[in-house]
Motif scaffolding. Structure first.
Motif, short mmCIF file in Angstrom:
data_model
loop_
_atom_site.label_atom_id
_atom_site.label_comp_id
_atom_site.label_asym_id
_atom_site.label_seq_id
_atom_site.Cartn_x
_atom_site.Cartn_y
_atom_site.Cartn_z
N PHE A 323 -67.98 41.13 12.45
CA PHE A 323 -67.78 42.19 11.46
C PHE A 323 -66.42 42.84 11.59
O PHE A 323 -66.16 43.88 10.99
N GLY A 324 -65.54 42.24 12.40
CA GLY A 324 -64.18 42.75 12.51
C GLY A 324 -63.97 43.79 13.57
O GLY A 324 -62.82 44.15 13.87
N GLU A 325 -65.05 44.29 14.18
CA GLU A 325 -64.91 45.26 15.26
C GLU A 325 -64.50 44.54 16.55
O GLU A 325 -64.80 43.36 16.74
N PRO A 326 -63.84 45.22 17.48
CA PRO A 326 -63.48 44.58 18.75
C PRO A 326 -64.73 44.20 19.55
O PRO A 326 -65.67 45.00 19.67
N PHE A 327 -64.73 43.00 20.07
CA PHE A 327 -65.81 42.53 20.94
C PHE A 327 -65.27 42.53 22.36
O PHE A 327 -64.41 41.73 22.72
N THR A 328 -65.76 43.45 23.19
CA THR A 328 -65.22 43.67 24.52
C THR A 328 -66.02 42.94 25.58
O THR A 328 -67.08 42.36 25.32
N GLY A 329 -65.51 43.02 26.82
CA GLY A 329 -66.25 42.45 27.93
C GLY A 329 -67.59 43.12 28.13
O GLY A 329 -68.58 42.46 28.50
N GLN A 330 -67.66 44.44 27.89
CA GLN A 330 -68.93 45.14 28.03
C GLN A 330 -69.92 44.73 26.95
O GLN A 330 -71.13 44.71 27.18
N ASP A 331 -69.41 44.39 25.76
CA ASP A 331 -70.30 43.84 24.73
C ASP A 331 -70.89 42.51 25.19
O ASP A 331 -72.08 42.24 24.99
N MET A 332 -70.06 41.69 25.81
CA MET A 332 -70.54 40.41 26.32
C MET A 332 -71.58 40.61 27.42
O MET A 332 -72.61 39.93 27.46
N VAL A 333 -71.32 41.57 28.31
CA VAL A 333 -72.26 41.85 29.39
C VAL A 333 -73.61 42.28 28.83
O VAL A 333 -74.67 41.84 29.28
N GLY A 334 -73.59 43.15 27.82
CA GLY A 334 -74.84 43.59 27.20
C GLY A 334 -75.60 42.45 26.58
O GLY A 334 -76.83 42.37 26.69
N ALA A 335 -74.88 41.53 25.92
CA ALA A 335 -75.54 40.39 25.30
C ALA A 335 -76.15 39.47 26.35
O ALA A 335 -77.29 39.00 26.21
N ILE A 336 -75.40 39.19 27.41
CA ILE A 336 -75.92 38.34 28.48
C ILE A 336 -77.17 38.96 29.09
O ILE A 336 -78.16 38.28 29.37
N SER A 370 -78.23 42.32 19.43
CA SER A 370 -79.01 43.03 18.41
C SER A 370 -80.46 42.63 18.42
O SER A 370 -81.19 42.93 17.49
N GLY A 371 -80.91 41.95 19.50
CA GLY A 371 -82.30 41.54 19.54
C GLY A 371 -82.61 40.42 18.57
O GLY A 371 -83.74 40.22 18.17
N GLY A 372 -81.59 39.64 18.16
CA GLY A 372 -81.79 38.50 17.30
C GLY A 372 -81.38 38.75 15.87
O GLY A 372 -81.31 37.84 15.08
N VAL A 373 -81.09 39.99 15.50
CA VAL A 373 -80.64 40.30 14.15
C VAL A 373 -79.38 41.14 14.26
O VAL A 373 -79.38 42.19 14.88
N THR A 374 -78.30 40.68 13.66
CA THR A 374 -77.03 41.39 13.74
C THR A 374 -76.60 41.83 12.36
O THR A 374 -76.51 41.01 11.45
N PHE A 375 -76.33 43.11 12.19
CA PHE A 375 -75.85 43.58 10.89
C PHE A 375 -75.14 44.91 11.09
O PHE A 375 -75.37 45.62 12.06
N PRO A 376 -74.24 45.28 10.18
CA PRO A 376 -73.49 46.53 10.33
C PRO A 376 -74.41 47.74 10.22
O PRO A 376 -75.42 47.72 9.53
N VAL A 377 -74.01 48.79 10.89
CA VAL A 377 -74.73 50.06 10.80
C VAL A 377 -74.27 50.82 9.57
O VAL A 377 -73.08 50.94 9.32
#
Length: 556
Positions: A323-336, A370-377
């Motif tokens: 969605f164009g927002e920065p994807f950081t290392g902490q975002d990756m950690v949360g996903a993992i 996003s628990g399997g569903v990703t969409f903008p807020v």
């Protein structure tokens, strides 16, 4: 068992998937010396010796559930919905009330009553969970109506919200912001707590686990059951234990899977979560390097180093998300962290990491976030404060489309903070951060920082109850089955044995020697033993075990 909030403004996590629950959140520091207990604790103390309908509660215990077809998006045709009315404040049962939403799959043939499910969280909608993952529980309909509910403050049951303050809380605790200028962050969190109170309305002071347990006893009676049969996962084990302490003579067949701690301060819970997720990550990488498609190569030690370097690289130089927002290392950690809750997700995690490394594509990892569903807020609506309860009137169920988008994180914070008696002062926070950061990073070079950013979540909120920590122990109940999973990244196995010792001789432990958070959905052996106990009263011997799923589903 608490959940880590999604910190990215472009992503909102949906309800938890299946029976896995949510991840642990470490959110505490040393306790402040003073502070009043909640009204829930006072209500428990005042009515501990009274019966079901004591102290003006008879009108609630005399009701019966009226079931109709569930309305809403993608609701199964055979899922029925209903409600019970409960007091807003059990200390003042003649005051305001609210409705708690229920759903059930009816028993096939003759029913011996109901089994009540809680899927964990806290903050997830039980009704949505049962609608999506109901097939896991169909065997129980051989003898029971399978029932779940949206606890007070959650989903359709007078949902709480923080309005625009939700993003303010997430932004205040994102990254190392709380470490760099704690005084500024504390002020922002205190202001946000006031907004949460405004947007949530009268239900907020009465949203904790003690009140939810009392609601479950009203449900039990409204369902026509003399005793409560119960299956709780993760946070749901805390809820079940509190119910057993409050209503020991009403405990039927109770199963607690993925057992939460009843005593550890929230900072220690966060450390346990970071340690558990680090172990789960290392187990995943050991598995990954056996596959030629593993994006980190075939050496496990080098793979761990690569993950740490990748996190640091993305934190310093994020890549664009879908969605164009920065994807950081902490975002990756949360996903993992989300993907590690089930071994079944490991192949998908391997592919998602390969997409990131090879193509810079974050979509696979964002799906986990996003628990399997990703969409903008959508931007939060500047609505007036919600007022779900007025005077002697009853607050009806909230329409599905009117549940606030931030209800899950708002309820998660409200319930966990209501259950926690520790409130550090600003001076304690400032003095403790460096020490806590070192401890968190020591137990997990990958997840430590991610967990530590949540230690301030309860700041500015009223002191929670001390009932759980002080009084949920030495129970005189029917025997209960506690399931602990050795490779659980969120609720470590030692919590199962510690809680069993605390609850007393009624607690029977089943040792699941597998991976993932909770055992019922991942182990055929656990699934069978739990169903045998709930349906037939066949309880496995204390200390018996289920082997890893890869080696079969037998026990030793």
């Amino acid at each position: 068992m608490q959940a880590r909030l999604e910190t990215r403004p472009s992503v909102r996590r949906c309800a938890v998937t299946g029976a896995l629950g949510l991840a642990l959140l470490g959110a505490g520091l040393p306790a402040a010396a003073n502070g009043a207990t909640t009204s829930a604790t006072a209500a428990v103390a005042a009515t501990a010796a009274k019966g079901d309908a004591g102290s003006g509660l008879s009108r609630f215990y005399d009701q019966r559930v009226e079931w109709t077809a569930c309305e809403g998006t993608d609701m199964p045709k055979d899922l029925q919905c209903g409600k019970v009315t409960v007091p807003l404040d059990y200390a003042r049962p003649r005051g305001g009330t609210l409705d708690v939403a229920l759903a059930r799959y009816r028993a096939t043939g003759d029913s011996r009553g109901s089994v009540l499910l809680n899927f964990g969280g806290p903050g997830g909608s039980g009704i949505n969970e049962l609608a999506v993952g109901g097939k896991e529980f169909m065997h129980l309909t051989n003898g029971y109506d399978v029932v779940t509910f949206d606890p007070r403050g959650v989903g359709r049951s007078s949902p709480v919200s923080c309005g625009p303050a939700t993003l303010k809380i997430m932004e205040a605790t994102d990254g190392d912001g709380g470490m760099a200028d704690p005084e500024d962050v504390l002020k922002r969190l205190r202001d946000a707590a006031a907004e949460c109170a405004k947007y949530s309305g009268p239900v907020l002071p009465h949203i904790g686990t003690v009140d939810a347990a009392r609601d479950m006893d009203v449900m039990r009676r409204a369902l026509g059951d003399d005793r409560l049969n119960y299956l709780g996962f993760s946070y749901g084990t805390r809820l079940g234990a509190v119910y057993a302490a409050r209503f020991p003579d009403k405990v039927g067949r109770m199963v607690l899977d993925g057992v939460d701690t009843l005593t550890e301060p929230l900072a220690e819970q966060g450390l346990a979560g970071a340690r558990g997720q680090q172990t789960a990550l290392e187990n995943f990488l050991d598995w990954c390097v056996e596959d030629v498609a593993c994006p980190f190569g075939q050496d496990a030690r080098d793979a761990r180093d690569q993950v740490e370097r990748l996190v640091a690289s993305l934190d310093s130089d994020p890549v664009p998300s879908a969605f164009g927002e920065p994807f950081t290392g902490q975002d990756m950690v949360g996903a993992i962290g989300q993907a590690l809750y089930s071994r079944e997700l490991w192949p998908s995690l391997e592919r998602a990491l390969a997409q990131l490394l090879e193509d810079g594509d974050t979509r696979g990892l964002e799906g986990f976030s996003s628990g399997g569903v990703t969409f903008p807020v959508r931007a939060p609506v500047q609505a007036p404060p919600r007022a779900p309860v007025r005077g002697d009137r009853t607050a009806g169920l909230t329409d599905e489309e009117d549940v606030p988008m931030d209800n899950l994180p708002a309820a998660l914070m409200a319930i966990n903070c209501a259950d926690d008696p520790d409130r550090p002062t600003a001076a304690q926070v400032t003095a403790s951060l460096d020490r806590l950061r070192a401890r968190y990073e020591d137990v997990s070079p990958v997840f430590g920082r991610y967990r530590l950013t949540q230690v301030l979540m309860c700041y500015g909120r009223p002191k929670g109850t001390d009932y759980i920590r002080d009084d949920v122990k030495d129970l005189d109940t029917a025997r209960m089955l506690l399931v602990g999973t050795r490779g659980d990244p969120a609720t470590p196995y030692r919590w199962t044995t510690e809680t069993a010792d605390r609850l007393g001789p009624s607690a029977v432990v089943l040792d699941n020697r597998g991976e993932g958070h909770t055992g019922y959905a991942s182990s055929k052996c656990v699934h069978r033993k739990v169903d045998d106990f709930l349906l037939y009263g066949s309880l496995p011997p204390d200390g018996s075990s289920c082997g890893p799923e890869s080696t079969g589903d037998g026990s030793d």
